[in-house]
Design a protein around this motif. Sequence first.
Motif, PDB file in Angstrom:
ATOM      1  N   GLU A  39     -27.999  43.682  13.929  1.00  0.00           N
ATOM      2  CA  GLU A  39     -28.471  43.046  15.264  1.00  0.00           C
ATOM      3  C   GLU A  39     -27.934  41.756  15.166  1.00  0.00           C
ATOM      4  N   LEU A  40     -27.408  41.357  16.442  1.00  0.00           N
ATOM      5  CA  LEU A  40     -26.811  39.937  16.593  1.00  0.00           C
ATOM      6  C   LEU A  40     -27.277  39.511  18.049  1.00  0.00           C
ATOM      7  N   LEU A  41     -27.878  38.114  17.851  1.00  0.00           N
ATOM      8  CA  LEU A  41     -28.197  37.459  18.958  1.00  0.00           C
ATOM      9  C   LEU A  41     -27.813  36.012  19.040  1.00  0.00           C
ATOM     10  N   PHE A  42     -27.520  35.516  20.099  1.00  0.00           N
ATOM     11  CA  PHE A  42     -27.173  34.168  20.409  1.00  0.00           C
ATOM     12  C   PHE A  42     -28.203  33.349  20.852  1.00  0.00           C
ATOM     13  N   VAL A  43     -28.273  32.034  20.794  1.00  0.00           N
ATOM     14  CA  VAL A  43     -29.163  31.192  21.270  1.00  0.00           C
ATOM     15  C   VAL A  43     -28.476  30.019  21.901  1.00  0.00           C
ATOM     16  N   ASP A  44     -28.526  29.853  23.208  1.00  0.00           N
ATOM     17  CA  ASP A  44     -27.751  28.788  23.905  1.00  0.00           C
ATOM     18  C   ASP A  44     -26.356  28.676  23.761  1.00  0.00           C
ATOM     19  N   PRO A  45     -25.737  29.690  23.949  1.00  0.00           N
ATOM     20  CA  PRO A  45     -24.286  29.321  23.785  1.00  0.00           C
ATOM     21  C   PRO A  45     -23.552  28.899  24.826  1.00  0.00           C
ATOM     22  N   TYR A  46     -22.823  27.617  24.522  1.00  0.00           N
ATOM     23  CA  TYR A  46     -22.140  26.974  25.720  1.00  0.00           C
ATOM     24  C   TYR A  46     -20.510  27.246  25.265  1.00  0.00           C
ATOM     25  N   LEU A  47     -20.030  28.267  25.968  1.00  0.00           N
ATOM     26  CA  LEU A  47     -18.665  28.624  25.332  1.00  0.00           C
ATOM     27  C   LEU A  47     -17.627  28.591  26.567  1.00  0.00           C
ATOM     28  N   SER A  48     -17.872  28.071  27.519  1.00  0.00           N
ATOM     29  CA  SER A  48     -16.706  27.819  28.780  1.00  0.00           C
ATOM     30  C   SER A  48     -16.673  26.429  28.619  1.00  0.00           C
ATOM     31  N   ASP A  49     -16.052  26.009  29.639  1.00  0.00           N
ATOM     32  CA  ASP A  49     -15.651  24.471  30.114  1.00  0.00           C
ATOM     33  C   ASP A  49     -15.764  23.943  31.431  1.00  0.00           C
ATOM     34  N   VAL A  50     -16.789  24.808  31.999  1.00  0.00           N
ATOM     35  CA  VAL A  50     -17.323  24.263  33.354  1.00  0.00           C
ATOM     36  C   VAL A  50     -17.792  22.973  33.309  1.00  0.00           C
ATOM     37  N   LEU A  51     -18.426  22.335  32.545  1.00  0.00           N
ATOM     38  CA  LEU A  51     -18.869  21.226  32.878  1.00  0.00           C
ATOM     39  C   LEU A  51     -18.091  19.910  33.130  1.00  0.00           C
ATOM     40  N   ALA A  52     -16.644  20.398  32.286  1.00  0.00           N
ATOM     41  CA  ALA A  52     -15.305  19.411  32.652  1.00  0.00           C
ATOM     42  C   ALA A  52     -15.229  18.942  33.871  1.00  0.00           C
ATOM     43  N   ASP A  53     -14.999  20.240  34.686  1.00  0.00           N
ATOM     44  CA  ASP A  53     -14.837  20.312  36.126  1.00  0.00           C
ATOM     45  C   ASP A  53     -16.060  19.468  36.947  1.00  0.00           C
ATOM     46  N   LYS A  54     -17.237  20.144  36.442  1.00  0.00           N
ATOM     47  CA  LYS A  54     -18.288  19.309  37.328  1.00  0.00           C
ATOM     48  C   LYS A  54     -18.430  17.767  37.242  1.00  0.00           C
ATOM     49  N   TYR A  55     -18.238  17.502  36.031  1.00  0.00           N
ATOM     50  CA  TYR A  55     -18.498  15.756  35.871  1.00  0.00           C
ATOM     51  C   TYR A  55     -17.032  15.129  35.721  1.00  0.00           C
ATOM     52  N   ARG A  56     -15.878  15.600  35.958  1.00  0.00           N
ATOM     53  CA  ARG A  56     -14.574  14.778  36.103  1.00  0.00           C
ATOM     54  C   ARG A  56     -14.766  13.577  36.883  1.00  0.00           C
ATOM     55  N   GLY A  57     -14.413  12.598  36.444  1.00  0.00           N
ATOM     56  CA  GLY A  57     -14.496  11.350  37.039  1.00  0.00           C
ATOM     57  C   GLY A  57     -15.628  10.477  37.273  1.00  0.00           C
ATOM     58  N   LYS A  58     -16.772  11.293  36.567  1.00  0.00           N
ATOM     59  CA  LYS A  58     -17.947  10.560  36.923  1.00  0.00           C
ATOM     60  C   LYS A  58     -18.345   9.735  35.423  1.00  0.00           C
ATOM     61  N   ILE A  59     -19.609   9.066  35.455  1.00  0.00           N
ATOM     62  CA  ILE A  59     -19.964   8.260  34.446  1.00  0.00           C
ATOM     63  C   ILE A  59     -19.772   8.764  33.152  1.00  0.00           C
ATOM     64  N   PHE A  60     -20.128  10.124  32.880  1.00  0.00           N
ATOM     65  CA  PHE A  60     -20.077  10.897  31.649  1.00  0.00           C
ATOM     66  C   PHE A  60     -19.429  11.889  31.873  1.00  0.00           C
ATOM     67  N   PRO A  61     -18.260  11.978  31.575  1.00  0.00           N
ATOM     68  CA  PRO A  61     -17.261  13.037  31.539  1.00  0.00           C
ATOM     69  C   PRO A  61     -17.663  14.011  30.679  1.00  0.00           C
ATOM     70  N   HIS A  62     -17.714  15.226  30.979  1.00  0.00           N
ATOM     71  CA  HIS A  62     -18.144  16.287  29.685  1.00  0.00           C
ATOM     72  C   HIS A  62     -16.811  17.078  29.384  1.00  0.00           C
ATOM     73  N   THR A  63     -15.985  16.036  28.733  1.00  0.00           N
ATOM     74  CA  THR A  63     -14.704  16.678  28.078  1.00  0.00           C
ATOM     75  C   THR A  63     -15.083  17.089  26.832  1.00  0.00           C
ATOM     76  N   ARG A  64     -14.684  18.556  26.481  1.00  0.00           N
ATOM     77  CA  ARG A  64     -15.148  19.115  25.229  1.00  0.00           C
ATOM     78  C   ARG A  64     -14.205  18.309  23.841  1.00  0.00           C
ATOM     79  N   LEU A  65     -14.929  18.039  22.999  1.00  0.00           N
ATOM     80  CA  LEU A  65     -14.118  17.500  21.586  1.00  0.00           C
ATOM     81  C   LEU A  65     -13.704  18.632  20.736  1.00  0.00           C
TER      82      LEU A  65
END
Length: 282
Positions: A39-65
């Motif tokens: 059995e395999l489960l995930f909890v809260d997996p953020y595996l994309s980079d969609v927030l980088a586009d949403k917040y580009r140029g905003k006060i808090f850029p969501h650029t992946r480290l």
Amino acid sequence: MTHADLPLDPAFPAPPGWEDDVVAWWLGQAGFAIRYRDELLFVDPYLSDVLADKYRGKIFPHTRLHPSPVHPSDVVGLDLVLCTHGHTDHMDLGAIPYLQSSSDPLFVVPRSEAVKGVARGIPASRLLGLDAGELFGAGGITVSAVPAAHEQISLDGHGQNLFLGYVIDIGGVRIYHSGDCAPYEGQEEIIRSLDVDVALLPVNGRDEHRVGHGVPGNFELEEAVALCRAAGIPSLVCHHWGLFEFNSADPDELRSRLGAVDDLAWLVPALGVPFRLKEVAA
């Protein structure tokens, strides 16, 4: 780094000799993969980079480290995905459709966010909505939903929680993943009653600057330790750091401060490195 270079095996096999252990991998932010036998489960997996586009140029850029440790379309054998709330770094519209490419998981979300879950790619037939105080079982896994305060308890128009935590019973280990959460009245009593072995808690803290710009916060490290003590939880795994520069914590500093804690087992996990939950909870 390309997807071909990503370090994690998309089948998340238990390391040799750990086949009968409950094994976890930190996926970054609040995300975890947890395996017990088949059995395999995930909890809260953020595996994309969609927030980088949403917040580009905003006060808090969501650029992946760091890059995603696994491509969601490659994951195989995934049985269950738990999303604690509707923020994109916990209910990832950039990963949800692809997690169904090679698996057919059941998605569990707050009932208050069921419509959002469907909009983000969860088939209605594979979605289960829960509210605090409810539980369900699937295979050898039992999940109990509890309230979460991000930074406060928030309800929808029907009185249902927008933010949840989950207590996951798997392989003889009871795991509390708080979701995004800060202390709230009655929390210690609720969690103590569930006899938790190990807590997965966010420790990136909170402040007026972040919340004033739409980024509610989480436990301070000392609050996470205090909750474990008050709720009788013997071990703590720290998360929700290291992905976005504006909303992180220094892992070396966390380890240094935890070095003075001698009444709890603790772990500041490394990205994608498996660990045995019973070993943390021992």
